[in-house]
Design an enzyme around this catalytic site. Structure first.
Site, PDB file in Angstrom:
ATOM      1  N   HIS A 173       0.826  -1.206   0.000  1.00  0.00           N
ATOM      2  CA  HIS A 173       0.000   0.000   0.000  1.00  0.00           C
ATOM      3  C   HIS A 173       0.861   1.257   0.000  1.00  0.00           C
ATOM      4  O   HIS A 173       0.518   2.263  -0.649  1.00  0.00           O
ATOM      5  CB  HIS A 173      -0.921  -0.030   1.223  1.00  0.00           C
ATOM      6  CG  HIS A 173      -1.701   1.220   1.434  1.00  0.00           C
ATOM      7  ND1 HIS A 173      -1.532   2.015   2.540  1.00  0.00           N
ATOM      8  CD2 HIS A 173      -2.643   1.828   0.672  1.00  0.00           C
ATOM      9  CE1 HIS A 173      -2.352   3.058   2.466  1.00  0.00           C
ATOM     10  NE2 HIS A 173      -3.035   2.974   1.343  1.00  0.00           N
ATOM     11  N   GLU A 199       1.795   2.007  -3.474  1.00  0.00           N
ATOM     12  CA  GLU A 199       0.702   2.645  -4.212  1.00  0.00           C
ATOM     13  C   GLU A 199       0.776   4.160  -4.066  1.00  0.00           C
ATOM     14  O   GLU A 199       0.630   4.903  -5.041  1.00  0.00           O
ATOM     15  CB  GLU A 199      -0.641   2.123  -3.700  1.00  0.00           C
ATOM     16  CG  GLU A 199      -1.847   2.778  -4.321  1.00  0.00           C
ATOM     17  CD  GLU A 199      -3.048   2.804  -3.396  1.00  0.00           C
ATOM     18  OE1 GLU A 199      -3.734   3.852  -3.355  1.00  0.00           O
ATOM     19  OE2 GLU A 199      -3.289   1.794  -2.703  1.00  0.00           O
ATOM     20  N   HIS A 200       1.016   4.626  -2.840  1.00  0.00           N
ATOM     21  CA  HIS A 200       1.141   6.065  -2.613  1.00  0.00           C
ATOM     22  C   HIS A 200       2.362   6.640  -3.324  1.00  0.00           C
ATOM     23  O   HIS A 200       2.291   7.699  -3.952  1.00  0.00           O
ATOM     24  CB  HIS A 200       1.259   6.353  -1.110  1.00  0.00           C
ATOM     25  CG  HIS A 200      -0.039   6.333  -0.375  1.00  0.00           C
ATOM     26  ND1 HIS A 200      -0.570   7.439   0.237  1.00  0.00           N
ATOM     27  CD2 HIS A 200      -0.928   5.333  -0.143  1.00  0.00           C
ATOM     28  CE1 HIS A 200      -1.722   7.138   0.821  1.00  0.00           C
ATOM     29  NE2 HIS A 200      -1.960   5.851   0.610  1.00  0.00           N
ATOM     30  N   GLU A 242      -3.954   7.863   7.763  1.00  0.00           N
ATOM     31  CA  GLU A 242      -5.021   7.086   7.120  1.00  0.00           C
ATOM     32  C   GLU A 242      -5.387   5.884   7.974  1.00  0.00           C
ATOM     33  O   GLU A 242      -6.566   5.567   8.164  1.00  0.00           O
ATOM     34  CB  GLU A 242      -4.568   6.641   5.734  1.00  0.00           C
ATOM     35  CG  GLU A 242      -5.604   5.831   4.961  1.00  0.00           C
ATOM     36  CD  GLU A 242      -5.101   5.378   3.606  1.00  0.00           C
ATOM     37  OE1 GLU A 242      -5.735   4.483   3.018  1.00  0.00           O
ATOM     38  OE2 GLU A 242      -4.074   5.907   3.130  1.00  0.00           O
TER      39      GLU A 242
END
Length: 477
Positions: free
Chosen positions: A95, A98-99, A175
């Site tokens: 993840h 992804e950022h 997040e």
């Protein structure tokens, strides 16, 4: 940047949805350093939908589905790597990548990718799941080559400095706080997930444990990128107002020159058999209790093995229980038509994952109504499955859920985004372009006897993991 929600358990309840969420070193040779590579194979269309699949010489897959109804195109890049490919100590790194994909290349500053997509009149998003990482853009059809060039560039040459990473990891930690740590239910399901699976990498949260995010380094992300972001581990999916041969030519030009690299061998991490019930009480400040029952179940692998047949029947069972307004769980537990006319729950649900790269589970959950204990709610959930195991389901119920699924397949075609997501999901799971047609045909063939059979065989306490959210009072200030 918007993100898709990361759910702990896939849901196939109300209808069957389209089956369905960095890098400082420049690859040697670069995207633009070599001539476009030839296509290794060009199979004929495999389905009536006219979707076509190609394999570039560097191993990258291209899937194209023309849809001429509107002058728009969706471009998706799928990488067959997700949280299940991580190792303990670096959970969440998929993840994180992804950022970081949005943080630049030698030719683009951080954030420039998104600004250019917007300037093309497009919109974009990305997601990470247990099984995959995907990036997509929707643009006017005449700008498709522009986004293909942009995506190929960052796939091959994404880079960022350490300070950019340190800023972004704080965004990711926030997040996690907002999505998980501030939600008692999310925290409970995260803990439940870690109890359901002992060996499977599915036990780790997609966003990662906070301690791993605290300890993550820029080189952790770069190493993961070098391992998995290879052409042979990726697929480009294009759907919309396009010509397949033209898209192929653009793919050769922009993706075909990326050097081929091997990916690591994927070692099997099979979940050992569960030998008895597991139970957890999760205590947290919450308004209401919640009970979740998780049963191990087989996944559909696109074949006709008994396990795959059972997975299809479990999908139908999930829909009978919770596939439409007024389905069995809603009538019996929420509306109070069962269990002596007593209202048991403020909400109840059933879900089943059906397919994935790892094991799947069947989940029953309920929010007990006022005056109802978690044990009573759990017993009521089990009773509805037991009733089907004993009495079966009616043909009318089967017709209703199958009709809804057929309608959803028709409505799905209105969205080129849904078409691209579906084709990419099938590729991630190693399935062909005709998987959607075959899946619907097999679901329509599921009989009442098959549904009754799986209700009898998959819901013993030996395979059950129970979690109860127990509300507590906030600590005194």
């Amino acid at each position: 940047m918007k993100r898709f929600p990361r759910l702990h358990f896939a849901r196939l309840g109300a209808s069957l949805p389209p089956l369905v969420l960095a890098f400082a070193l420049t690859l040697p040779g670069g995207l633009h350093a070599q001539a476009s590579a030839p296509v290794a194979a060009s199979p004929a269309p495999k389905t009536s939908s006219a979707a076509r699949s190609f394999t570039l010489a560097n191993g990258m897959t291209l899937i194209v589905r023309p849809d001429r109804r509107a002058p728009t195109a969706v471009h998706m890049l799928w990488v067959r790597v997700g949280s299940m490919d991580e190792v303990d100590g670096t959970s969440g790194v998929a993840h994180v990548l992804e950022h970081m994909m949005f943080k630049g290349t030698p030719d683009l500053a951080p954030g420039e990718f998104s600004r250019r997509v917007a300037a093309l009149g497009g919109r974009e998003n990305a997601f990470t799941s247990r099984d995959a990482t995907a990036f997509h853009q929707q643009v006017p059809a005449e700008r498709l080559e522009d986004v293909m060039k942009l995506e190929a560039d960052r796939f091959a040459r994404n880079q960022w400095d350490d300070e950019e990473f340190r800023r972004e990891i704080e965004v990711i930690k926030e997040e996690r706080r907002q999505r998980t740590e501030e939600s008692p239910r999310s925290r409970m399901f995260e803990a439940l997930n870690a109890m359901v699976y002992q060996a499977s990498p599915y036990r780790r949260p997609i966003i990662g444990w906070m301690s791993d995010l605290d300890a993550m380094t820029p080189d952790d992300a770069r190493t993961f990128y070098r391992q998995w972001y290879s052409p042979s581990n990726a697929a480009v999916v294009v759907a919309g107002d396009v010509d397949a041969d033209q898209v192929l030519a653009w793919a050769q030009k922009h993706y075909g020159s990326i050097p081929a690299r091997a990916v690591p061998a994927r070692k099997p991490r099979e979940e050992p058999p569960q030998m008895g019930p597991r139970r957890m009480e999760y205590r947290a400040v919450a308004d209401q209790a919640l009970v979740a029952l998780v049963y191990k179940a087989p996944r559909w692998q696109g074949d006709d093995t008994p396990a795959s047949q059972d997975a299809l029947a479990l999908t139908v069972l999930s829909a009978v229980l919770d596939g439409y307004s007024g389905a069995r769980l809603d009538r019996a537990l929420v509306q109070g038509s069962g269990h002596g006319g007593k209202r048991i729950a403020d909400g109840a649900s059933a879900s089943f994952g059906l397919m994935g790269r790892g094991p799947q589970e069947f989940v029953l959950s309920a929010v007990p109504a006022r005056g109802i204990s978690a044990e009573m709610a759990a017993a009521a959930l089990k009773a509805e499955v037991t009733r089907i195991a004993r009495e079966g389901v009616s043909e009318a119920e089967l017709r209703r859920v199958k009709t809804q699924w057929t309608a959803s397949e028709v409505y799905k075609l209105d969205s080129v985004v849904s078409q691209a997501r579906e084709l990419g999901s099938y590729w991630i799971n190693g399935m062909g372009l005709d998987t959607g047609d075959r899946l619907m045909a097999r679901l329509r063939d599921v009989s009442a006897a098959q549904v009754q059979s799986v209700a009898q065989r998959y819901f013993s306490d030996e395979q059950l993991t129970t979690a109860v959210l127990v509300p507590t009072q906030p600590a005194a200030k």
